[in-house]
Design an enzyme around this catalytic site. Structure first.
Site, PDB file in Angstrom:
ATOM      1  N   ASN A 197       0.852  -1.196   0.000  1.00  0.00           N
ATOM      2  CA  ASN A 197       0.000   0.000   0.000  1.00  0.00           C
ATOM      3  C   ASN A 197       0.889   1.248   0.000  1.00  0.00           C
ATOM      4  OD1 ASN A 197      -2.666  -1.107   0.216  1.00  0.00           O
ATOM      5  ND2 ASN A 197      -2.280  -1.556   2.385  1.00  0.00           N
ATOM      6  N   CYS A 250      -3.831  -7.632  -3.434  1.00  0.00           N
ATOM      7  CA  CYS A 250      -4.397  -6.493  -4.162  1.00  0.00           C
ATOM      8  C   CYS A 250      -4.829  -7.042  -5.525  1.00  0.00           C
ATOM      9  CB  CYS A 250      -3.366  -5.379  -4.324  1.00  0.00           C
ATOM     10  SG  CYS A 250      -4.032  -4.008  -5.302  1.00  0.00           S
ATOM     11  N   ASN A 295      -6.572  -5.587  -7.982  1.00  0.00           N
ATOM     12  CA  ASN A 295      -6.280  -4.672  -9.101  1.00  0.00           C
ATOM     13  C   ASN A 295      -4.783  -4.654  -9.392  1.00  0.00           C
ATOM     14  OD1 ASN A 295      -8.806  -3.787  -9.876  1.00  0.00           O
ATOM     15  ND2 ASN A 295      -8.837  -2.084  -8.421  1.00  0.00           N
ATOM     16  N   CYS A 352     -11.491  -0.770  -6.186  1.00  0.00           N
ATOM     17  CA  CYS A 352     -10.763  -1.753  -5.373  1.00  0.00           C
ATOM     18  C   CYS A 352     -11.227  -3.147  -5.790  1.00  0.00           C
ATOM     19  CB  CYS A 352     -11.036  -1.513  -3.889  1.00  0.00           C
ATOM     20  SG  CYS A 352     -10.244  -2.743  -2.840  1.00  0.00           S
ATOM     21  N   GLY A 353     -10.295  -3.991  -6.206  1.00  0.00           N
ATOM     22  CA  GLY A 353     -10.657  -5.315  -6.722  1.00  0.00           C
ATOM     23  C   GLY A 353     -11.156  -6.262  -5.648  1.00  0.00           C
TER      24      GLY A 353
HETATM   25  N1  LIG Z   1      -5.664  -1.500   0.795  1.00  0.00           N
HETATM   26  C1  LIG Z   1      -5.913  -2.914   0.877  1.00  0.00           C
HETATM   27  C2  LIG Z   1      -5.146  -3.731  -0.117  1.00  0.00           C
HETATM   28  C3  LIG Z   1      -5.292  -3.281  -1.549  1.00  0.00           C
HETATM   29  C4  LIG Z   1      -6.598  -3.725  -2.204  1.00  0.00           C
HETATM   30  C5  LIG Z   1      -6.602  -3.360  -3.665  1.00  0.00           C
HETATM   31  N2  LIG Z   1      -6.789  -2.002  -3.991  1.00  0.00           N
HETATM   32  C6  LIG Z   1      -7.436  -4.281  -4.535  1.00  0.00           C
HETATM   33  O1  LIG Z   1      -7.677  -3.913  -5.698  1.00  0.00           O
HETATM   34  O2  LIG Z   1      -7.762  -5.386  -4.120  1.00  0.00           O
HETATM   35  C7  LIG Z   1      -5.576  -3.439   2.294  1.00  0.00           C
HETATM   36  O3  LIG Z   1      -4.706  -2.859   2.990  1.00  0.00           O
HETATM   37  O4  LIG Z   1      -6.188  -4.433   2.694  1.00  0.00           O
END
Ligand SMILES: N[C@@H](CCC[C@H](N)C(=O)O)C(=O)O
Length: 279
Positions: free
Chosen positions: A66, A75, A77, A217-218
């Site tokens: 992150n 992650c 995405n 966010c995926g």
């Molecule tokens: N910020 C999330 C991890 C990242 C998720 C991402 N943007 C996605 O697309 O899945 C965390 O700290 O859990």
């Protein structure tokens, strides 16, 4: 010092700086460096960092951080951006790609020049939290781990206490309060606000680790699609529109009350390549 080349990628507006170990093998990615690169004024600007390494067991290995330097979670995405990158860089020739991340094995597929599909591995069960306090109300929240920890909120449950339209919703303000609430300590949670009204969902996500709303966010979209199926009776494939306005398709197989083969399809692109000079 060796020159530090990078690639800027976007997966439905969730943006990343990508480093390829074949190009920058000696790069030391500590928290301070990650925060600087991701800074939108003093660095390149990104929601997160991706590092690609060769793997003896799969087509490649992916590391994700992150923008605050935390890592170890999935992650989705970022994975789609990495799949797009390895194909763009000519590291793989096939449309079906296998990779490792955080000790897990994942699959992806190059659907077309612009559309990339990612397959999740383990998805947890939904934990229904009946007494979530938001905007002075007690409503239900749906907690689910899709590789990252997510809370899904039906904005309809907040009628008369918050705007009816997701586009007007105070995502950052409410998301931040929930993310830092005692209930989700110490690791916190990503918070997804979803309009479950029509056949297609609208979703906005506050991401921990970015500590802001991201354009999509995926793992959050997969969480919302599974809640849509299990709680609100939607049938797969579930179509979602995140803040970026891009189209996400979350598909899965249903066998009794079990779901399997969860995938996320949406756009991903390599926007530019660059060289870090004063970081
Ligand atoms: N910020 C999330 C991890 C990242 C998720 C991402 N943007 C996605 O697309 O899945 C965390 O700290 O859990």
């Amino acid at each position: 010092m060796n020159r530090i080349y990078f690639f800027k990628c976007s997966a439905a507006g969730n943006d990343f700086v990508l480093f390829d170990d074949d190009i920058t093998p000696d790069l030391s990615l500590d928290g301070k460096f990650i925060r600087k690169i991701c800074d939108r004024r003093l660095g390149v600007g990104a929601d997160g960092i991706i590092r690609i390494k060769n793997s003896g067991k799969a087509d490649f290995e992916m590391f994700y951080y992150n923008s605050d330097g935390t890592g170890g979670m999935l992650c989705a995405n970022g994975a789609r951006a990495a799949l797009k990158y390895v194909r763009f860089a000519g590291k793989v020739k096939n449309n079906d790609i296998v990779f490792e991340s955080s000790g897990r094995r994942y699959k992806g597929n190059i659907v077309s020049e612009t559309e990339i599909k990612f397959y999740f591995s383990d998805i947890g069960e939904i934990n229904v939290i009946e007494d979530l306090e938001i905007a002075g109300r007690k409503i239900a929240g749906y907690e689910i781990d899709t590789g990252a920890r997510h809370l899904v909120i039906n904005i309809n449950d907040l009628k008369n206490s918050a705007p009816d339209e997701l586009s007007d919703f105070p995502v950052v303000e409410l998301g931040r309060i929930i993310r830092y609430s005692e209930r989700f300590e110490p690791e916190g949670i990503n918070v997804n606000f979803v309009e479950f009204t029509g056949p297609e969902l609208k979703i906005r996500t506050y991401e921990k680790g970015v500590e802001d709303e991201t354009l999509s966010c995926g793992t959050g979209s997969a969480a919302a699609a599974i809640v849509a199926h299990k709680i609100f009776n939607y049938k797969p494939p579930v179509v979602l529109y995140p803040k970026s306005g891009d189209k996400f398709i979350v598909d899965f197989n249903v066998n009794g009350n079990k779901i399997a083969d969860v995938s996320l399809t949406g756009p991903a692109q390599i926007i530019y390549k660059g060289e870090l000079l004063n970081l």
